[in-house]
Enzyme design. Structure first.
Site, short mmCIF file in Angstrom:
data_model
loop_
_atom_site.label_atom_id
_atom_site.label_comp_id
_atom_site.label_asym_id
_atom_site.label_seq_id
_atom_site.Cartn_x
_atom_site.Cartn_y
_atom_site.Cartn_z
N LYS A 56 0.75 -0.99 -0.02
CA LYS A 56 0.11 -0.07 -0.04
C LYS A 56 0.82 1.35 -0.03
O LYS A 56 0.63 2.13 -0.80
CB LYS A 56 -0.79 -0.02 1.22
N GLU A 91 10.49 -4.69 4.73
CA GLU A 91 10.76 -5.92 4.34
C GLU A 91 10.30 -6.16 2.86
O GLU A 91 11.01 -6.99 2.16
CB GLU A 91 9.90 -6.78 5.25
N ARG A 115 -5.24 -4.12 5.97
CA ARG A 115 -5.66 -5.56 6.33
C ARG A 115 -7.27 -5.72 5.73
O ARG A 115 -7.71 -6.77 5.81
CB ARG A 115 -5.59 -5.49 7.92
O1 F6P Z 1 3.04 -3.22 10.00
C1 F6P Z 1 1.71 -3.39 9.67
C2 F6P Z 1 1.21 -2.80 8.44
O2 F6P Z 1 1.19 -1.23 8.33
C3 F6P Z 1 -0.05 -3.37 7.99
O3 F6P Z 1 -1.25 -2.68 8.39
C4 F6P Z 1 0.02 -3.71 6.39
O4 F6P Z 1 -1.13 -4.47 6.04
C5 F6P Z 1 1.46 -4.05 6.28
O5 F6P Z 1 2.09 -3.19 7.35
C6 F6P Z 1 1.97 -3.87 4.99
O6 F6P Z 1 1.95 -2.63 4.47
P1 F6P Z 1 2.10 -2.11 3.01
O7 F6P Z 1 1.12 -2.76 2.35
O8 F6P Z 1 2.26 -0.65 3.06
O9 F6P Z 1 3.55 -2.68 2.63
#
Ligand code: F6P
Length: 606
Positions: free
Chosen positions: A263, A269, A324
């Site tokens: 997102k 990671e 989520r």
């Molecule tokens: O660490 C939690 C979080 O912010 C979640 O709410 C989210 O789903 C996940 O990390 C991944 O975030 P992104 O889609 O921005 O990589």
């Protein structure tokens, strides 16, 4: 502080805490200057405090009535409650093929009435309406919460900030439909002219768990399995090099499409894994290959472009979709459509919408997500059960519990109300689960004779798979479902001393073999496990979690609790790098962290 003044003080301090961002934002909207903004903020605090709109739910008469009602329930046993057919009839509900049986909850008619009163007191109906009306109910991030719009039919109108968002949702869905078709039909070719048969979806948290849950549920469904023939879908979530190796094992770069799902497009990671896999692609096929072999799903299209992905190969979504809650956006739809075809994914969206539509329109007393949410509030806040087991009697739902863990625990594990008032009661629940019957041979002992853990039993009437063995007393699926029915009754009825004596159990074993019973569960029975019903199940849980959060008066749509660990990891990262490259000594950590980190760094050089 006397008890009578405490709530008022708590309320005022919460409102003052809160005033900084929320009221300033509102005042800014009105276009007023700094001074009048302050005056506006103060007067608003007064008005709000007077209207008691932000009082904690635990200070309401409805909450108090439920607390008193616990005594009545403590005088009952499910063994007797389940003999009352009228009660059971009232507690077994059905909507669009989904049967929800609440008769094994520790409730009577009066409990439901009182819980509905609590819902009224918490302004639940208004909160549901506000969500579907696109109001910025996620106040700490100033965002609407419209994941339901992701599955709305093309002709539905859902407004956010004065604009119908449904056409933009369908624009992305149409783009996915056409792109997935090109990949699946082989009209889109890789850098060496070969069709792309394998997909690696890189993402974590909400950008992974929902898609993995749905993929696992679709995998063995005959229509989906047929559509996926000759194709592979892998997920890479963990930054652990073991996960990288596992995800890429046996894949060839020239036939692999990589989907980066994030997102924010900043998650450490995911971005490290994305760079790793980009190198895996380019080292074999050259940098030019990125445009043919890598696509992205994100709300941050600027960063997607900077990463080197052609904007034409980016699939967007919106800030009103929480991570989520994003499986119905391109986050889930793209990888799933690549594997199973867009048509199957569309049915999944339709199933989810069926429950959303029911959720926004059905009276609260007949509203499945509302009733499910109220049961959880009752168990957590009044009966003192902070955990919940999610127990699908269906191997295809193996990833339901891990997904709901995030949906529920990241949403409702909060310590303050939506106004920043510290809560005198716990929110959220500890979710865990495994498919039956595997779980029975693992942790059910604790559930039967140890702690009280309310259980969600999920059963499927018609299995995805047909029977292999003939001539057995029951088929594999029937055997599975025998356990589904038996476990709920074992928990509810238990086994008494008298029953054990009648079985001639030796006296010394009786205490060990007794089951107290009276352990609550609920059962959800689906007609089958198809894309449509998987969508229904997802929306049941998503909306149920929202109901719980609204009753508890918290913001279920932010997740500030994940930030601290992330920023501390950044500090470790910087120092680890400096220690390695420049031999700089560690500084600023506590004794324990310094010791372990030193040992880790030494171990690496040995
Ligand atoms: O660490 C939690 C979080 O912010 C979640 O709410 C989210 O789903 C996940 O990390 C991944 O975030 P992104 O889609 O921005 O990589």
């Amino acid at each position: 502080t006397t008890p009578a003044v405490a709530p008022v003080l708590r309320l005022t301090s919460g409102l003052l805490h809160n005033s900084c961002w929320s009221l300033r934002r509102q005042a800014r909207k009105l276009g007023v200057n700094q001074r009048s903004r302050q005056a506006h903020a103060i007067s608003q605090i007064r008005t709000e405090a007077m209207a008691s709109e932000h009082a904690l739910i635990s200070e309401s008469a409805a909450w108090e009535a439920l607390k008193k009602h616990v005594k009545t329930i403590e005088g009952t046993h499910l063994r007797e409650l389940l003999q009352d057919q009228e009660r059971c009839e009232e507690l077994i509900k059905e909507y669009d093929g989904v049967v929800v049986d609440l008769s094994r909850q520790r409730v009577v008619h009066e409990t439901i009435i009182k819980l509905l009163k609590l819902a009224e007191e918490a302004k639940l109906k208004e909160k549901i309406d506000k969500m579907f009306d696109g109001e910025h109910i996620n106040v700490t991030e100033n965002r609407a919460v419209l994941h339901a719009a992701l599955r709305a039919p093309r002709d539905e109108v859902i407004n956010c900030d004065g604009q119908n968002v449904v056409p933009s949702v369908w624009e992305v869905l149409d783009k996915i439909n056409s792109f997935s078709d090109q990949i699946r039909s082989g009209s889109w070719l890789g850098a060496t002219g070969k069709p792309l048969t394998d997909v690696v979806a890189i993402g974590i948290g909400g950008s992974f768990l929902g898609p993995l849950f749905v993929h696992t549920a679709f995998q063995t469904e005959p229509t989906c399995a047929l559509a996926a023939k000759g194709r592979r879908l892998r997920f890479l979530a963990n930054v652990d090099p073991i996960d990288v190796a596992r995800a890429l094992a046996d894949l060839q770069q020239e036939t692999t499409l990589v989907v980066i799902v994030s997102k924010t497009f900043t998650t450490a990671e995911t971005m490290l894994n994305a760079r790793t896999v980009r190198t895996w692609i380019t080292s074999a096929l050259g940098t030019e290959a990125v445009s043919k072999h890598m696509v992205a799903v994100s709300t941050n299209l600027k960063l997607v472009k900077e990463f080197g992905i052609d904007p034409a190969n980016a699939f967007g979504f919106w800030d009103w979709v929480g991570g989520r809650y994003s499986v119905c956006s391109a986050v889930g739809v793209l990888p799933l459509a690549l594997q199973y075809g867009f048509g199957n994914v569309k049915k999944f969206l339709e199933g989810a919408w069926s429950i959303d539509d029911h959720f926004r329109s059905a009276p609260l007393g007949r509203n499945l997500p509302v009733l499910l949410g109220l049961m959880s509030v009752w168990n957590v806040s009044f009966l003192g059960c902070p955990a919940r087991a999610i127990l699908p009697y269906c191997q295809a739902l193996a990833k339901l519990a891990p997904h709901i863990q995030q949906v529920s625990m990241e949403s409702n594990g909060k310590g303050v109300s939506i106004d920043g008032v510290p809560l005198p009661y716990g929110t959220g629940e500890v979710d865990f689960g495994e498919p039956g019957t595997n779980g029975q041979h693992s942790f059910y002992q604790l559930i039967h004779q140890g702690r009280v853990v309310p259980c969600d039993f999920i059963g499927i009437i018609k299995s995805q798979q047909s029977v292999y063995l003939k001539g057995e007393q029951v088929s594999n699926h029937d055997e599975l479902m025998c356990n589904f029915f038996a476990q709920a009754d074992a928990l509810a009825f238990g086994k008494t001393r008298e029953e054990l004596l009648a079985e001639k159990v030796p006296e010394e074993l009786i205490p060990h073999k007794m089951f107290s019973g009276n352990r609550q569960s609920l059962s959800i029975l689906l007609p089958n496990l198809t894309p449509y019903t998987v969508g229904q199940l997802l929306a049941l849980y998503e909306n149920r979690v929202a109901v719980q959060g609204w009753i508890w008066g918290i913001n279920s749509f932010d997740q500030w609790g994940v930030e601290l660990g992330k920023s501390l990891a950044g500090k470790v990262r910087t120092q680890m790098n400096a220690a390695r490259t420049k031999g700089k000594p560690l500084s600023g950590f506590n004794y324990s962290t310094t010791t372990l980190l030193t040992r880790y760094l030494q171990g690496k050089t040995q």
